[in-house]
Design a protein around this motif. Structure first.
Motif, PDB file in Angstrom:
ATOM      1  N   VAL A  49       0.874  -1.198   0.094  1.00 38.26           N
ATOM      2  CA  VAL A  49      -0.076  -0.083   0.129  1.00 38.26           C
ATOM      3  C   VAL A  49       0.998   1.068  -0.024  1.00 38.26           C
ATOM      4  N   PHE A  50       0.621   2.176  -0.950  1.00 39.16           N
ATOM      5  CA  PHE A  50       1.612   3.352  -0.876  1.00 39.16           C
ATOM      6  C   PHE A  50       0.533   4.575  -0.994  1.00 39.16           C
ATOM      7  N   ARG A  51       1.052   5.679  -0.233  1.00 40.75           N
ATOM      8  CA  ARG A  51       0.477   6.802  -0.196  1.00 40.75           C
ATOM      9  C   ARG A  51       1.162   8.065  -0.104  1.00 40.75           C
ATOM     10  N   ALA A  52       0.660   9.163  -0.839  1.00 40.12           N
ATOM     11  CA  ALA A  52       1.426  10.565  -0.745  1.00 40.12           C
ATOM     12  C   ALA A  52       1.226  11.124   0.593  1.00 40.12           C
ATOM     13  N   VAL A  53       1.980  11.635   1.243  1.00 36.08           N
ATOM     14  CA  VAL A  53       2.042  12.622   2.298  1.00 36.08           C
ATOM     15  C   VAL A  53       1.592  13.867   1.907  1.00 36.08           C
ATOM     16  N   TYR A  54       0.437  14.550   2.462  1.00 34.49           N
ATOM     17  CA  TYR A  54      -0.009  16.041   2.143  1.00 34.49           C
ATOM     18  C   TYR A  54       0.154  16.832   3.351  1.00 34.49           C
ATOM     19  N   ALA A  55       0.645  18.040   3.046  1.00 38.02           N
ATOM     20  CA  ALA A  55       0.270  19.161   4.417  1.00 38.02           C
ATOM     21  C   ALA A  55      -0.710  20.108   3.641  1.00 38.02           C
ATOM     22  N   ASP A  56      -1.879  20.025   4.197  1.00 35.52           N
ATOM     23  CA  ASP A  56      -3.113  20.738   3.309  1.00 35.52           C
ATOM     24  C   ASP A  56      -3.058  20.207   2.217  1.00 35.52           C
ATOM     25  N   ASP A  57      -3.004  20.828   1.136  1.00 32.87           N
ATOM     26  CA  ASP A  57      -3.119  20.267  -0.364  1.00 32.87           C
ATOM     27  C   ASP A  57      -1.992  20.322  -1.224  1.00 32.87           C
ATOM     28  N   GLU A  58      -0.627  20.322  -0.377  1.00 33.79           N
ATOM     29  CA  GLU A  58       0.574  20.250  -1.073  1.00 33.79           C
ATOM     30  C   GLU A  58       1.251  18.821  -0.701  1.00 33.79           C
ATOM     31  N   PRO A  59       1.602  18.142  -1.725  1.00 36.41           N
ATOM     32  CA  PRO A  59       2.485  16.983  -1.561  1.00 36.41           C
ATOM     33  C   PRO A  59       3.917  17.252  -1.005  1.00 36.41           C
ATOM     34  N   VAL A  60       3.981  16.534   0.180  1.00 32.97           N
ATOM     35  CA  VAL A  60       5.229  16.765   0.706  1.00 32.97           C
ATOM     36  C   VAL A  60       5.865  15.562   1.341  1.00 32.97           C
ATOM     37  N   GLY A  61       5.427  14.436   0.736  1.00 32.13           N
ATOM     38  CA  GLY A  61       6.291  12.954   1.165  1.00 32.13           C
ATOM     39  C   GLY A  61       5.638  11.825   0.437  1.00 32.13           C
ATOM     40  N   PHE A  62       6.156  10.631   0.890  1.00 34.53           N
ATOM     41  CA  PHE A  62       5.500   9.276   0.436  1.00 34.53           C
ATOM     42  C   PHE A  62       5.982   8.419   1.340  1.00 34.53           C
ATOM     43  N   MET A  63       4.878   7.460   1.515  1.00 27.31           N
ATOM     44  CA  MET A  63       5.195   6.237   2.351  1.00 27.31           C
ATOM     45  C   MET A  63       4.652   4.926   1.583  1.00 27.31           C
ATOM     46  N   MET A  64       5.225   3.892   2.202  1.00 32.29           N
ATOM     47  CA  MET A  64       4.736   2.531   1.601  1.00 32.29           C
ATOM     48  C   MET A  64       4.840   1.494   2.587  1.00 32.29           C
ATOM     49  N   TRP A  65       3.843   0.555   2.685  1.00 30.86           N
ATOM     50  CA  TRP A  65       3.899  -0.401   3.825  1.00 30.86           C
ATOM     51  C   TRP A  65       3.252  -1.531   3.118  1.00 30.86           C
ATOM     52  N   ARG A  66       3.641  -2.652   3.862  1.00 33.32           N
ATOM     53  CA  ARG A  66       2.972  -4.212   3.694  1.00 33.32           C
ATOM     54  C   ARG A  66       2.842  -4.989   4.799  1.00 33.32           C
ATOM     55  N   PRO A  67       2.081  -6.149   4.620  1.00 33.38           N
ATOM     56  CA  PRO A  67       1.958  -6.776   5.909  1.00 33.38           C
ATOM     57  C   PRO A  67       3.719  -7.274   6.303  1.00 33.38           C
ATOM     58  N   GLY A  68       3.786  -7.371   7.438  1.00 31.77           N
ATOM     59  CA  GLY A  68       5.069  -7.972   7.859  1.00 31.77           C
ATOM     60  C   GLY A  68       5.412  -9.273   7.851  1.00 31.77           C
ATOM     61  N   ASP A  69       6.535 -10.066   8.090  1.00 31.38           N
ATOM     62  CA  ASP A  69       7.077 -11.076   7.997  1.00 31.38           C
ATOM     63  C   ASP A  69       6.533 -11.935   9.235  1.00 31.38           C
ATOM     64  N   GLU A  70       6.355 -11.184  10.215  1.00 29.57           N
ATOM     65  CA  GLU A  70       5.811 -11.863  11.472  1.00 29.57           C
ATOM     66  C   GLU A  70       4.085 -11.750  11.600  1.00 29.57           C
ATOM     67  N   SER A  71       3.528 -12.883  12.122  1.00 29.58           N
ATOM     68  CA  SER A  71       2.124 -12.733  12.098  1.00 29.58           C
ATOM     69  C   SER A  71       1.705 -11.210  13.017  1.00 29.58           C
ATOM     70  N   GLY A  72       0.799 -10.715  12.552  1.00 31.77           N
ATOM     71  CA  GLY A  72       0.242  -9.487  13.019  1.00 31.77           C
ATOM     72  C   GLY A  72       0.863  -8.103  13.152  1.00 31.77           C
ATOM     73  N   GLY A  73       2.076  -8.425  12.331  1.00 31.55           N
ATOM     74  CA  GLY A  73       3.147  -7.201  11.949  1.00 31.55           C
ATOM     75  C   GLY A  73       2.706  -6.615  10.713  1.00 31.55           C
ATOM     76  N   CYS A  74       2.990  -5.113  10.594  1.00 29.86           N
ATOM     77  CA  CYS A  74       2.994  -4.469   9.355  1.00 29.86           C
ATOM     78  C   CYS A  74       4.204  -3.639   9.385  1.00 29.86           C
ATOM     79  N   PHE A  75       4.775  -3.912   7.995  1.00 31.09           N
ATOM     80  CA  PHE A  75       6.085  -3.504   7.712  1.00 31.09           C
ATOM     81  C   PHE A  75       6.212  -1.954   6.721  1.00 31.09           C
ATOM     82  N   LEU A  76       6.553  -0.900   7.648  1.00 31.76           N
ATOM     83  CA  LEU A  76       6.905   0.265   6.902  1.00 31.76           C
ATOM     84  C   LEU A  76       7.930   0.126   5.971  1.00 31.76           C
ATOM     85  N   TRP A  77       7.718   0.012   4.625  1.00 31.30           N
ATOM     86  CA  TRP A  77       8.696  -0.376   3.717  1.00 31.30           C
ATOM     87  C   TRP A  77       9.392   0.825   3.060  1.00 31.30           C
TER      88      TRP A  77
END
Length: 148
Positions: A49-77
């Motif tokens: 899953v990936f998303r742009a980071v916005y401050a109001d209506d200005e794009p300022v960053g990016f993040m992406m994550w996926r389920p982690g290798d461990e059960s119940g974990g989410c990994f910020l990729w």
């Protein structure tokens, strides 16, 4: 004057070029892949899953994550705030939004990894509550986690 509202938004056909042009400070380029590479990788990993980071209506960053290798974990990729927007609290807010979204999805653990080095993200992640696990991934990145 109010602080900008930080949000995580889908990257669309209309915004993808702008998001791909965002980059960290030049000295930080070895710590995170370009956004275009991340978006391409996400298209070959159905769980990403990936998303742009916005401050109001200005794009300022990016993040992406996926389920982690461990059960119940989410990994910020991937996570980056563009160089000109760092130091304004946008990264802290974006990570906070992401972390709040995880328990309702059944996640109990947030994980990430980082490239060690001067100017790298280690101190930032520590300040967000992540702790070192002592694990090093095959690519040399060090693993951190945060119980949710």
């Amino acid at each position: 004057m109010r602080a900008p509202i930080v949000s995580l938004r889908e990257v669309t056909a209309d915004t993808v070029r702008t998001i791909c042009e965002l980059s960290p400070h030049e000295a930080q380029s070895g710590f995170v892949a370009p956004n275009a590479v991340s978006i391409a990788q996400a298209h070959f990993n159905p769980a990403a899953v990936f998303r742009a980071v916005y401050a109001d209506d200005e794009p300022v960053g990016f993040m992406m994550w996926r389920p982690g290798d461990e059960s119940g974990g989410c990994f910020l990729w991937r996570f980056m705030i563009a160089g000109g927007h760092q130091g304004k609290g946008y990264g802290r807010e974006a990570i906070g939004l992401w972390l709040k979204s995880l328990p309702p999805q059944g996640y109990k653990l947030a994980q990430t990894s980082y490239v060690a080095g001067d100017g790298g993200p280690h101190g930032f992640y520590l300040a967000q509550g992540f702790r070192d696990t002592g694990e090093t991934r095959a690519n040399g990145e060090r693993v951190m986690e945060l119980a949710l």
